[in-house]
Design an enzyme around this catalytic site. Sequence first.
Site, PDB file in Angstrom:
ATOM      1  N   ASN A 135       0.215  -1.393   0.491  1.00 24.09           N
ATOM      2  CA  ASN A 135      -0.059  -0.488   0.743  1.00 24.09           C
ATOM      3  C   ASN A 135       0.920   1.127   0.004  1.00 24.09           C
ATOM      4  O   ASN A 135       2.383   0.604   0.608  1.00 24.09           O
ATOM      5  CB  ASN A 135      -1.180   0.154   1.127  1.00 24.09           C
ATOM      6  CG  ASN A 135      -0.484  -0.474   2.908  1.00 24.09           C
ATOM      7  OD1 ASN A 135       0.637  -1.506   2.809  1.00 24.09           O
ATOM      8  ND2 ASN A 135      -1.346   0.069   3.397  1.00 24.09           N
ATOM      9  N   GLU A 151       0.507   5.375   0.876  1.00 25.00           N
ATOM     10  CA  GLU A 151      -0.856   6.210   1.446  1.00 25.00           C
ATOM     11  C   GLU A 151       0.346   7.867   0.941  1.00 25.00           C
ATOM     12  O   GLU A 151       0.910   7.728  -0.058  1.00 25.00           O
ATOM     13  CB  GLU A 151      -0.400   5.861   2.963  1.00 25.00           C
ATOM     14  CG  GLU A 151      -1.156   4.498   2.939  1.00 25.00           C
ATOM     15  CD  GLU A 151      -1.506   4.610   4.460  1.00 25.00           C
ATOM     16  OE1 GLU A 151      -1.058   5.343   4.939  1.00 25.00           O
ATOM     17  OE2 GLU A 151      -1.948   3.172   5.100  1.00 25.00           O
ATOM     18  N   CYS A 208      -4.099   0.665  -2.676  1.00 21.08           N
ATOM     19  CA  CYS A 208      -3.514  -0.454  -1.914  1.00 21.08           C
ATOM     20  C   CYS A 208      -2.690  -1.866  -2.807  1.00 21.08           C
ATOM     21  O   CYS A 208      -3.129  -1.347  -3.934  1.00 21.08           O
ATOM     22  CB  CYS A 208      -5.254  -1.329  -1.612  1.00 21.08           C
ATOM     23  SG  CYS A 208      -6.820  -1.000  -1.118  1.00 21.08           S
ATOM     24  N   GLU A 234      -2.877  -4.720  -3.197  1.00 18.58           N
ATOM     25  CA  GLU A 234      -3.525  -5.532  -4.411  1.00 18.58           C
ATOM     26  C   GLU A 234      -3.410  -4.181  -5.637  1.00 18.58           C
ATOM     27  O   GLU A 234      -3.099  -5.144  -6.619  1.00 18.58           O
ATOM     28  CB  GLU A 234      -5.038  -5.630  -4.501  1.00 18.58           C
ATOM     29  CG  GLU A 234      -4.984  -6.755  -2.788  1.00 18.58           C
ATOM     30  CD  GLU A 234      -4.896  -5.876  -1.357  1.00 18.58           C
ATOM     31  OE1 GLU A 234      -4.788  -4.794  -0.848  1.00 18.58           O
ATOM     32  OE2 GLU A 234      -7.052  -6.018  -0.584  1.00 18.58           O
ATOM     33  N   CYS A 250     -10.613  -5.227  -0.579  1.00 16.16           N
ATOM     34  CA  CYS A 250     -11.401  -4.298   0.235  1.00 16.16           C
ATOM     35  C   CYS A 250     -12.392  -3.610  -1.223  1.00 16.16           C
ATOM     36  O   CYS A 250     -12.313  -4.776  -2.414  1.00 16.16           O
ATOM     37  CB  CYS A 250     -10.981  -2.535   0.221  1.00 16.16           C
ATOM     38  SG  CYS A 250     -10.217  -2.117  -2.298  1.00 16.16           S
ATOM     39  N   CYS A 278     -10.230  -3.293  -4.898  1.00 12.06           N
ATOM     40  CA  CYS A 278      -9.694  -4.001  -5.278  1.00 12.06           C
ATOM     41  C   CYS A 278     -10.304  -5.656  -5.893  1.00 12.06           C
ATOM     42  O   CYS A 278     -10.133  -6.080  -6.611  1.00 12.06           O
ATOM     43  CB  CYS A 278      -8.690  -5.061  -4.381  1.00 12.06           C
ATOM     44  SG  CYS A 278      -7.980  -3.350  -3.704  1.00 12.06           S
TER      45      CYS A 278
HETATM   46  N1  THU Z   1      -5.694  -1.667   2.710  1.00 11.31           N
HETATM   47  C1  THU Z   1      -4.508  -2.648   1.762  1.00 11.31           C
HETATM   48  O1  THU Z   1      -3.656  -1.795   0.898  1.00 11.31           O
HETATM   49  N2  THU Z   1      -5.401  -3.719   1.516  1.00 11.31           N
HETATM   50  C2  THU Z   1      -6.492  -3.923   1.994  1.00 11.31           C
HETATM   51  O2  THU Z   1      -7.162  -5.298   1.483  1.00 11.31           O
HETATM   52  C3  THU Z   1      -7.277  -3.904   2.613  1.00 11.31           C
HETATM   53  C4  THU Z   1      -6.463  -1.848   3.284  1.00 11.31           C
HETATM   54  C5  THU Z   1      -4.789  -0.041   2.346  1.00 11.31           C
HETATM   55  C6  THU Z   1      -5.160   0.392   2.581  1.00 11.31           C
HETATM   56  C7  THU Z   1      -4.729   2.351   3.276  1.00 11.31           C
HETATM   57  O3  THU Z   1      -3.341   1.891   3.582  1.00 11.31           O
HETATM   58  C8  THU Z   1      -4.003   0.651   4.765  1.00 11.31           C
HETATM   59  O4  THU Z   1      -4.666  -0.633   4.001  1.00 11.31           O
HETATM   60  C9  THU Z   1      -4.995   1.206   5.898  1.00 11.31           C
HETATM   61  O5  THU Z   1      -6.788   1.493   5.097  1.00 11.31           O
END
Ligand code: THU
Length: 157
Positions: A62, A64, A73, A75, A112, A115
């Site tokens: 991920n 940010e 994310c 994925e 999520c 994704c």
């Molecule tokens: N996140 C992912 O990378 N993948 C997921 O399946 C769920 C959430 C990340 C997004 C964000 O950077 C952090 O997790 C918290 O939500």
Amino acid sequence: MENNTIEIAYQVFSSMEELPQDDRRLMEKAQEASLSAYAIYSRFRVGAAVLLSNGKVVLGNNQENVSYTEGLCAERVALFSAMAQYPQEQVKSIAIYGNPMNYTLNSAVTPCGACRQVLMECEQRGKSNIRILCGGTTGEILAIESVKHLLPFHFNM
Ligand code: THU
């Protein structure tokens, strides 16, 4: 009018050690990828490893941003990177590993909604089921045989 029910199928493994060898290797790569996540706001690191039909593994984590909604994310980072580099290949499987910085996660991270929609497109594009492996720092690992189980009534045109 009729009432319908949809069932979804998935497998549960008690730990990484119980996974078949190929799955375990992919999950270990996702774990490795989680360590380089840029998750300074949520402190919730996620790693993803995508296995392609040519045997290549593409990693993602991920990413940010101070403008929170612009982050992505793990994925989607991995899937879009894989499709950008190897547009002719099929996605065979993806391992997802949740690795928070401040605590031990004892449950599997599942993709999520956004994704899932992107996974669905990859599955349709490759005309081949994508196996989805979901894990956390410790605890059970879930395995789902196709994105169809994760996203009934997905959007299509
Ligand atoms: N996140 C992912 O990378 N993948 C997921 O399946 C769920 C959430 C990340 C997004 C964000 O950077 C952090 O997790 C918290 O939500």
